[in-house]
Enzyme design. Sequence first.
Site, PDB file in Angstrom:
ATOM      1  N   SER A   3      19.645  71.252  10.214  1.00  0.00           N
ATOM      2  CA  SER A   3      20.633  70.382  10.836  1.00  0.00           C
ATOM      3  C   SER A   3      21.430  69.707   9.731  1.00  0.00           C
ATOM      4  CB  SER A   3      19.955  69.328  11.719  1.00  0.00           C
ATOM      5  OG  SER A   3      20.918  68.549  12.396  1.00  0.00           O
ATOM      6  N   GLU A   4      22.748  69.672   9.878  1.00  0.00           N
ATOM      7  CA  GLU A   4      23.604  69.239   8.765  1.00  0.00           C
ATOM      8  C   GLU A   4      23.449  67.771   8.405  1.00  0.00           C
ATOM      9  OE1 GLU A   4      27.852  69.055  11.012  1.00  0.00           O
ATOM     10  OE2 GLU A   4      26.503  70.711  11.409  1.00  0.00           O
TER      11      GLU A   4
END
Length: 212
Positions: A47-48
């Site tokens: 997840s960024e």
Amino acid sequence: MNHLTREQVAQRMAHDIPDGAFVNLGIGAPTLVSNFLPPDREVILQSENGILGMGPAPAPGEEDPELVNAGKKPTTLLAGGAYFHSADSFGMIRGGHLDICVLGAFQVSARGDLANWSTGAPDAIPAVGGAMDLALGAKQVFVMMDHLTKQGDSKIVPECTYPLTGVACVSRVYTDLAVLDITREGVAVREILADITFQALQGVTAVPLLKF
């Protein structure tokens, strides 16, 4: 016309993610894919906002307010998972370490151009996020979107009319009607998901379709 639900599209996409893949799930509907990954495969979700080893959505009542994905939705962390600074996260993305990213889209062109951050309308709220980095940095870009707009227009188009996120970056598109591969020869129908014929699918798609 019978359309698949977003959950059904996510389940179909999850089937195609290979064992050992490092995958980023974009904000919105793409996060549903985490709920359907086959248990016999090891897929490492990134997840960024700084998570590696992200799991599925938590059961109701088991949400951790300090554990959220890039869309600020509650998530879980699998054994061996890790948290880190968003700068390190984008270092992974820009360094080409992701095998697949899954993004939503407003439009995808016949050559794989992606438009997913703005409709270009004067009152549109810009929502770039990390999409441009993901479209360039991931080895493959899978798009999950409705086949048609609310007005009934094809979201697969000859040329994108909305501002571009990336050029010729999309590998495959999963819609509520079909799975489509973007190839050098054109848009190829890998699988029809709804109860329609190839001719009916072509009738609601703004580009020529090839049989896979």
